[in-house]
Design a protein around this motif. Structure first.
Motif, mmCIF file in Angstrom:
data_model
loop_
_atom_site.group_PDB
_atom_site.id
_atom_site.type_symbol
_atom_site.label_atom_id
_atom_site.label_comp_id
_atom_site.label_asym_id
_atom_site.label_seq_id
_atom_site.Cartn_x
_atom_site.Cartn_y
_atom_site.Cartn_z
ATOM 1 N N HIS A 105 0.829 -1.207 0.000
ATOM 2 C CA HIS A 105 0.000 0.000 0.000
ATOM 3 C C HIS A 105 0.862 1.255 0.000
ATOM 4 O O HIS A 105 0.555 2.211 -0.715
ATOM 5 C CB HIS A 105 -0.944 -0.005 1.204
ATOM 6 N N ALA A 106 1.929 1.257 0.773
ATOM 7 C CA ALA A 106 2.801 2.433 0.854
ATOM 8 C C ALA A 106 3.522 2.677 -0.474
ATOM 9 O O ALA A 106 3.546 3.803 -0.978
ATOM 10 C CB ALA A 106 3.810 2.258 1.984
ATOM 11 N N ARG A 107 4.109 1.646 -1.044
ATOM 12 C CA ARG A 107 4.882 1.822 -2.278
ATOM 13 C C ARG A 107 4.008 2.185 -3.467
ATOM 14 O O ARG A 107 4.452 2.867 -4.376
ATOM 15 C CB ARG A 107 5.700 0.573 -2.576
ATOM 16 N N LEU A 108 2.746 1.732 -3.465
ATOM 17 C CA LEU A 108 1.835 2.066 -4.560
ATOM 18 C C LEU A 108 0.928 3.247 -4.200
ATOM 19 O O LEU A 108 0.026 3.586 -4.952
ATOM 20 C CB LEU A 108 0.999 0.848 -4.969
ATOM 21 N N ARG A 109 1.177 3.855 -3.055
ATOM 22 C CA ARG A 109 0.436 5.033 -2.591
ATOM 23 C C ARG A 109 -1.069 4.792 -2.549
ATOM 24 O O ARG A 109 -1.864 5.611 -2.992
ATOM 25 C CB ARG A 109 0.787 6.249 -3.436
ATOM 26 N N LEU A 110 -1.423 3.638 -1.971
ATOM 27 C CA LEU A 110 -2.832 3.277 -1.829
ATOM 28 C C LEU A 110 -3.408 3.735 -0.497
ATOM 29 O O LEU A 110 -4.599 3.584 -0.262
ATOM 30 C CB LEU A 110 -2.998 1.763 -1.963
ATOM 31 N N GLY A 111 -2.589 4.250 0.372
ATOM 32 C CA GLY A 111 -3.044 4.723 1.676
ATOM 33 C C GLY A 111 -2.618 3.787 2.787
ATOM 34 O O GLY A 111 -2.577 2.578 2.620
ATOM 35 N N ALA A 112 -2.299 4.372 3.925
ATOM 36 C CA ALA A 112 -1.923 3.585 5.106
ATOM 37 C C ALA A 112 -3.138 2.804 5.585
ATOM 38 O O ALA A 112 -4.243 3.342 5.636
ATOM 39 C CB ALA A 112 -1.412 4.504 6.203
ATOM 40 N N THR A 113 -2.930 1.546 5.935
ATOM 41 C CA THR A 113 -4.057 0.713 6.341
ATOM 42 C C THR A 113 -4.565 1.065 7.734
ATOM 43 O O THR A 113 -5.743 0.903 8.007
ATOM 44 C CB THR A 113 -3.695 -0.781 6.316
ATOM 45 N N GLY A 114 -3.679 1.488 8.615
ATOM 46 C CA GLY A 114 -4.080 1.810 9.979
ATOM 47 C C GLY A 114 -4.456 0.588 10.805
ATOM 48 O O GLY A 114 -5.051 0.719 11.877
ATOM 49 N N ILE A 115 -4.118 -0.593 10.324
ATOM 50 C CA ILE A 115 -4.447 -1.821 11.042
ATOM 51 C C ILE A 115 -3.397 -2.048 12.130
ATOM 52 O O ILE A 115 -2.210 -2.136 11.825
ATOM 53 C CB ILE A 115 -4.497 -3.032 10.095
ATOM 54 N N PRO A 116 -3.826 -2.149 13.387
ATOM 55 C CA PRO A 116 -2.840 -2.377 14.451
ATOM 56 C C PRO A 116 -2.285 -3.796 14.405
ATOM 57 O O PRO A 116 -2.980 -4.735 14.018
ATOM 58 C CB PRO A 116 -3.642 -2.143 15.735
ATOM 59 N N ARG A 117 -1.041 -3.924 14.794
ATOM 60 C CA ARG A 117 -0.420 -5.243 14.877
ATOM 61 C C ARG A 117 -0.926 -5.976 16.117
ATOM 62 O O ARG A 117 -1.140 -5.360 17.162
ATOM 63 C CB ARG A 117 1.100 -5.127 14.965
ATOM 64 N N ALA A 118 -1.083 -7.257 15.989
ATOM 65 C CA ALA A 118 -1.446 -8.078 17.146
ATOM 66 C C ALA A 118 -0.228 -8.205 18.046
ATOM 67 O O ALA A 118 0.906 -8.117 17.588
ATOM 68 C CB ALA A 118 -1.913 -9.452 16.686
ATOM 69 N N ARG A 119 -0.472 -8.419 19.331
ATOM 70 C CA ARG A 119 0.625 -8.581 20.276
ATOM 71 C C ARG A 119 0.608 -9.978 20.861
ATOM 72 O O ARG A 119 -0.390 -10.676 20.821
ATOM 73 C CB ARG A 119 0.490 -7.553 21.388
ATOM 74 N N ALA A 120 1.720 -10.348 21.445
ATOM 75 C CA ALA A 120 1.860 -11.674 22.024
ATOM 76 C C ALA A 120 0.808 -11.944 23.100
ATOM 77 O O ALA A 120 0.439 -13.077 23.321
ATOM 78 C CB ALA A 120 3.256 -11.855 22.620
#
Length: 125
Positions: A105-120
């Motif tokens: 998404h970043a390299r093709l300028r599609l927009g930041a997803t804003g999806i949080p990473r899961a944690r342990a």
């Protein structure tokens, strides 16, 4: 006849227009990155799987028309993919795939997803 991948996506190695061009642009951009060769290979596999899913989900009417045509629909598409993965895979796997999708998404300028990473601390399914 070529083998089909899971969930009715196109035969392995093939993506329909415009996803074939998007993948080629991404691969070229990634080739010039500072990522390790193994990371670039993993990102390419993961992004190809994402685009194959976009193709299949679009064909089944699960995504709006032009799911990667603009920032809003592209981000919604990434969220839908994340939701699918979260229900099927361990959090570490989901985080790895998410890193590749976010890079795409970043390299093709599609927009930041804003999806949080899961944690342990999150229990694996």
């Amino acid at each position: 006849m070529r083998a089909r991948s899971k969930e009715g996506s196109p035969p392995l190695g093939e993506l329909p227009t415009p996803y074939d061009r998007m993948f080629a642009v991404y691969a070229a951009a990634l080739a010039g990155s500072s990522l390790a060769a193994s990371s670039r290979a993993a990102y390419l596999r993961r992004v190809r799987a994402y685009l194959a899913w976009v193709t299949a989900a679009s064909a089944r009417g699960l995504l709006p028309a032009g799911p990667l045509a603009d920032t809003v629909t592209a981000v919604r598409t990434a969220h839908a993919y994340h939701d699918l993965l979260t229900g099927r895979y361990a959090w570490r796997t989901v985080n790895g795939v998410l890193a590749a999708v976010e890079d795409f998404h970043a390299r093709l300028r599609l927009g930041a997803t804003g999806i949080p990473r899961a944690r342990a601390a999150v229990r694996e399914r």
